[in-house]
Structure formats: C-alpha cells, structure tokens
Write a protein that holds these residues in place. Structure first.
Motif, mmCIF file in Angstrom:
data_model
loop_
_atom_site.group_PDB
_atom_site.id
_atom_site.type_symbol
_atom_site.label_atom_id
_atom_site.label_comp_id
_atom_site.label_asym_id
_atom_site.label_seq_id
_atom_site.Cartn_x
_atom_site.Cartn_y
_atom_site.Cartn_z
ATOM 1 N N LEU A 93 4.600 22.122 -3.920
ATOM 2 C CA LEU A 93 4.684 20.747 -3.561
ATOM 3 C C LEU A 93 5.396 20.484 -2.346
ATOM 4 N N PRO A 94 4.753 19.363 -1.320
ATOM 5 C CA PRO A 94 5.475 19.139 -0.318
ATOM 6 C C PRO A 94 6.767 18.584 -0.572
ATOM 7 N N ASN A 95 7.582 18.541 0.539
ATOM 8 C CA ASN A 95 8.999 18.023 0.541
ATOM 9 C C ASN A 95 8.998 16.695 1.358
ATOM 10 N N GLU A 96 9.599 15.759 1.099
ATOM 11 C CA GLU A 96 9.987 14.776 2.098
ATOM 12 C C GLU A 96 11.373 14.937 2.429
ATOM 13 N N LEU A 97 11.603 15.141 3.806
ATOM 14 C CA LEU A 97 12.913 15.642 4.347
ATOM 15 C C LEU A 97 13.790 14.406 4.127
ATOM 16 N N ALA A 98 15.120 14.721 4.040
ATOM 17 C CA ALA A 98 16.352 13.647 3.806
ATOM 18 C C ALA A 98 16.205 13.038 5.055
ATOM 19 N N GLY A 99 16.516 11.472 4.760
ATOM 20 C CA GLY A 99 16.382 10.692 5.800
ATOM 21 C C GLY A 99 15.069 10.123 6.320
ATOM 22 N N PHE A 124 0.717 -1.188 -0.070
ATOM 23 C CA PHE A 124 -0.048 -0.091 0.019
ATOM 24 C C PHE A 124 1.031 1.252 -0.036
ATOM 25 N N ILE A 125 2.053 1.326 0.766
ATOM 26 C CA ILE A 125 2.936 2.374 0.784
ATOM 27 C C ILE A 125 3.607 2.688 -0.299
ATOM 28 N N ARG A 126 3.924 1.449 -0.950
ATOM 29 C CA ARG A 126 4.906 1.538 -2.077
ATOM 30 C C ARG A 126 4.005 2.333 -3.153
ATOM 31 N N SER A 164 7.958 8.999 3.729
ATOM 32 C CA SER A 164 6.746 9.274 4.104
ATOM 33 C C SER A 164 5.750 8.026 3.603
ATOM 34 N N ALA A 165 4.837 7.801 4.344
ATOM 35 C CA ALA A 165 3.774 6.863 3.466
ATOM 36 C C ALA A 165 2.815 7.630 2.749
ATOM 37 N N TRP A 166 2.740 8.961 2.918
ATOM 38 C CA TRP A 166 1.938 9.796 1.988
ATOM 39 C C TRP A 166 0.503 9.238 2.184
#
Length: 195
Positions: A93-99, A70-72, A102-104
């Motif tokens: 757009l939102p950012n996914e922080l380094a490290g 589901f997350i993929r 996110s499951a979005w």
C-alpha cells in the motif's frame, strides 16, 4: 481533468503573487502575444494556446467550494482500502508521509511479486473492477526511446511500473463498492496462493 479533485473538463489555473510571473504567464497562455502600448497585438515570446474557456472556468469555480468535501470523501475511500488491505500479503500500500495531507487523486497499490500484477489486473477486470496504470516511465514511451533514451532504465521506476495498479478512487465510491474491490483482490490472492 475529470478524475482530479475538481475538474474544469481540461485546463486549470495558476496562482502567483509575482507581477513578473503574472505578465509572463498571460503572454505564454496566448501564443506569446500581448498588447503593446498602442493596444496592438504583438508576439514577443513563443507561447501556447492555454486559454481556458469561460464554461471551463465556470465549472471549476463552481467546484471550488466543494473541494474540501471531495477530498474528505476520497480520504474516506482510501481509509477503507487501507483497513481492508493492510494485512494482505502480496499487496504493498502507499504511505502518506508524516506531516503531509494527500488529496488522494489516485490510489495506487503495488504487488510484491511483479508476475502477479498483470494477473491481478486481468482478474479484477474480469470481475468488473476498473483498474488502470499510473504512470509508466516517461523514458519508456516510443517518442523518448527514439530521441536518446532507448537504453535508459531507472531501477526504482522499473520496479514501480512492473508492480503498480490504480484502484478506483472517487468521492462517490460507496462502501459496498470498496468492499467488493477489496474482496475481489483477497479472492485473487487466495486463488493464486493455492497454485
């Protein structure tokens, strides 16, 4: 909740390795009631009715093995949105922080111009795209306004809640549906850039 990464309908689970927390949680989930040494129900805390049903538990448990898939799938949806919208002027757009990974659960974009958000929402809805807002400031709700927060306004929260909108994001969203959403957003900005 039905739109989370997995669902139990409503309800959930808490994991802990702390025996004290475990006992406290068991008590709180059931009105603060537990069995005493004689096996009688006694209420020692003010608790809640947070008992999840067997059906909800079975539904959630049946989805746990599917969680990675589901997350993929959600991450693939977000990747398509990012590729299609990354150079679109007017959209943040939102950012996914380094490290982080996110499951979005949600995919929230923002409009650079506050005035455009509501227009974009109406445009998308008129084209059959289900959009929403997540989440308004807690202090903006009437209950909290009546209880001491009538004058509170936090600058970044005000900016966020005037510019955010949530795009569809779920595992079975198809590439053509994502393309339709993105093209509809692009068409909106083309139409309004001429005005």
């Amino acid at each position: 909740h039905p739109v989370k990464s997995i669902t139990t309908g409503e309800g959930g689970a808490i994991l802990t390795s702390d025996a004290g927390y475990y006992r406290k949680l068991l008590s709180l989930r059931s009105h603060g009631i537990h069995k005493d040494k004689d096996g009688k129900n006694v209420m020692t805390d003010l608790g809640y009715n947070y008992r999840i049903t067997d059906l909800q538990t079975a539904l959630g448990s049946s989805q746990l093995p599917k969680l990675d898939r589901f997350i993929r799938s959600r991450r693939a949806v977000v990747s398509r949105y990012e590729k299609a919208l990354k150079n679109l002027k007017g959209v943040i757009l939102p950012n996914e922080l380094a490290g982080n990974y996110s499951a979005w659960h949600l995919f929230v974009i923002r409009t650079a111009d506050f005035k455009m958000r509501d227009r974009l929402v109406n445009w998308l809805k008129s084209k059959g795209v289900g959009v929403n807002f997540h989440y308004p400031a807690v202090y903006a709700h009437p209950y909290w306004r009546k209880h001491g927060f009538a004058k509170l306004a936090l600058l970044n929260e005000e900016i966020y809640q005037k510019s955010c909108l949530t795009l569809p994001c779920y595992p079975t969203l198809t590439a053509s549906e994502i393309n339709f959403v993105c093209q509809t957003i692009k068409n909106f900005f083309r139409a309004y850039s001429k005005k």
